[in-house]
Design a protein around this motif. Structure first.
Motif, short mmCIF file in Angstrom:
data_model
loop_
_atom_site.label_atom_id
_atom_site.label_comp_id
_atom_site.label_asym_id
_atom_site.label_seq_id
_atom_site.Cartn_x
_atom_site.Cartn_y
_atom_site.Cartn_z
N THR A 1 0.78 -1.17 -0.01
CA THR A 1 -0.10 -0.05 -0.06
C THR A 1 0.87 1.20 0.05
O THR A 1 0.40 2.27 -0.48
N TYR A 2 2.07 1.06 0.46
CA TYR A 2 2.88 2.46 0.51
C TYR A 2 3.50 2.65 -0.99
O TYR A 2 3.45 3.82 -1.52
N VAL A 3 3.88 1.43 -1.56
CA VAL A 3 4.16 1.61 -2.72
C VAL A 3 3.10 2.23 -4.08
O VAL A 3 3.22 3.09 -4.86
N SER A 4 1.98 1.85 -3.74
CA SER A 4 0.67 2.39 -4.38
C SER A 4 0.61 3.76 -4.07
O SER A 4 0.23 4.57 -4.88
N GLY A 5 0.73 3.95 -2.92
CA GLY A 5 0.71 5.62 -2.47
C GLY A 5 1.73 6.31 -3.10
O GLY A 5 1.44 7.44 -3.50
N VAL A 6 2.89 5.87 -3.25
CA VAL A 6 3.95 6.73 -4.05
C VAL A 6 3.54 6.92 -5.51
O VAL A 6 3.52 7.88 -6.04
N GLU A 7 3.12 5.62 -6.10
CA GLU A 7 2.54 5.87 -7.55
C GLU A 7 1.41 6.65 -7.68
O GLU A 7 1.19 7.09 -8.69
N ARG A 8 0.58 6.97 -6.74
CA ARG A 8 -0.62 7.48 -6.88
C ARG A 8 -0.31 9.10 -6.42
O ARG A 8 -0.92 10.04 -6.66
N GLY A 9 1.02 9.44 -5.98
CA GLY A 9 1.22 10.83 -5.57
C GLY A 9 0.75 11.13 -4.37
O GLY A 9 0.84 12.39 -4.19
N VAL A 10 0.21 10.23 -3.29
CA VAL A 10 -0.18 10.89 -2.14
C VAL A 10 0.80 10.72 -1.02
O VAL A 10 0.44 10.89 -0.02
N ARG A 11 1.64 9.65 -1.17
CA ARG A 11 2.68 9.67 -0.26
C ARG A 11 4.19 10.50 -0.77
O ARG A 11 4.26 10.80 -2.00
N ASN A 12 4.85 10.81 0.28
CA ASN A 12 6.00 11.78 -0.02
C ASN A 12 7.21 10.96 0.50
O ASN A 12 7.63 11.16 1.66
N PRO A 13 7.94 10.22 -0.17
CA PRO A 13 8.94 9.24 -0.04
C PRO A 13 10.00 10.14 0.32
O PRO A 13 10.53 11.31 -0.35
N THR A 14 11.02 9.71 1.34
CA THR A 14 12.30 10.24 1.72
C THR A 14 13.36 9.62 0.62
O THR A 14 13.09 8.89 -0.37
N VAL A 15 14.55 10.38 0.59
CA VAL A 15 15.46 10.08 -0.29
C VAL A 15 16.00 8.69 -0.01
O VAL A 15 16.12 7.72 -1.12
N VAL A 16 15.77 8.06 1.20
CA VAL A 16 16.22 6.77 1.42
C VAL A 16 15.51 5.76 0.79
O VAL A 16 15.56 4.56 0.32
N VAL A 17 14.00 6.02 0.78
CA VAL A 17 13.05 5.14 0.23
C VAL A 17 13.27 5.04 -1.18
O VAL A 17 12.87 4.32 -2.07
N LEU A 18 13.46 6.28 -1.85
CA LEU A 18 13.61 6.45 -3.34
C LEU A 18 14.83 5.53 -3.58
O LEU A 18 14.81 4.64 -4.74
N ALA A 19 15.76 5.51 -2.83
CA ALA A 19 16.99 4.54 -3.08
C ALA A 19 16.47 2.98 -3.06
O ALA A 19 17.00 2.10 -3.83
N LYS A 20 15.66 2.79 -2.11
CA LYS A 20 15.09 1.31 -1.92
C LYS A 20 14.40 1.19 -3.04
O LYS A 20 14.16 -0.19 -3.62
N LEU A 21 13.37 2.15 -3.44
CA LEU A 21 12.55 1.63 -4.72
C LEU A 21 13.38 1.59 -6.08
O LEU A 21 13.04 0.56 -6.88
N ALA A 22 14.38 2.14 -5.96
CA ALA A 22 15.36 2.23 -7.33
C ALA A 22 16.13 0.86 -7.50
O ALA A 22 16.30 0.45 -8.53
N GLU A 23 16.67 0.54 -6.38
CA GLU A 23 17.63 -0.59 -6.42
C GLU A 23 17.03 -2.00 -7.25
O GLU A 23 17.73 -2.22 -8.34
N PRO A 24 15.83 -2.32 -6.92
CA PRO A 24 15.36 -3.59 -7.61
C PRO A 24 14.80 -3.32 -8.99
O PRO A 24 14.86 -4.07 -9.88
N LEU A 25 14.95 -2.02 -9.33
CA LEU A 25 14.56 -1.96 -10.68
C LEU A 25 15.75 -1.37 -11.51
O LEU A 25 15.59 -1.19 -12.76
N GLY A 26 16.88 -1.67 -10.86
CA GLY A 26 18.21 -1.30 -11.74
C GLY A 26 18.30 0.14 -12.27
O GLY A 26 18.79 0.37 -13.38
N ILE A 27 17.83 0.95 -11.45
CA ILE A 27 18.13 2.40 -12.04
C ILE A 27 18.47 3.24 -10.76
O ILE A 27 18.58 2.80 -9.50
N GLU A 28 18.97 4.37 -11.12
CA GLU A 28 19.67 5.36 -9.86
C GLU A 28 18.48 6.14 -9.31
O GLU A 28 17.44 6.50 -10.15
#
Length: 71
Positions: A34-61
Motif C-alpha cells: 500500500t505504501y508503493v501504491s501511495g507513492v505511485e498515486r502521488g499521495v505519499r511523500n517518500p524520503t531519499v532513503v525510500v527512493l533509493a530502496k525503490l530504485a535498487e530492484p528496478l536497476g535504476i539510480e
C-alpha cells in the motif's frame, strides 16, 4: 507537475518495464504494497532513503525517479 506525481509516474513506468507488480516491488524493497501504491498515486511523500530502496530492484539510480522525461 507536482513532484510527488512525477515520482509516482516514473516509479510506475519503471516498475511495469521491469515486469514487477506493486506487491513484488514492495517485497524486494522491504516496504508495504500500500505504501508503493501511495507513492505511485502521488499521495505519499517518500524520503531519499525510500527512493533509493525503490530504485535498487528496478536497476535504476534514485535520481531517475525525480527526472521529468518530458523535458
Amino acid at each position: 507537475m507536482a513532484i510527488r506525481r512525477l515520482v509516482g509516474r516514473n516509479l510506475k513506468r519503471y516498475r511495469e518495464a521491469a515486469g514487477l507488480s506493486q506487491e513484488a516491488l514492495a517485497f524486494e524493497c522491504g516496504l508495504h504494497r500500500t505504501y508503493v501504491s501511495g507513492v505511485e498515486r502521488g499521495v505519499r511523500n517518500p524520503t531519499v532513503v525510500v527512493l533509493a530502496k525503490l530504485a535498487e530492484p528496478l536497476g535504476i539510480e534514485p535520481w531517475q525517479l525525480l527526472r521529468d522525461a518530458a523535458n
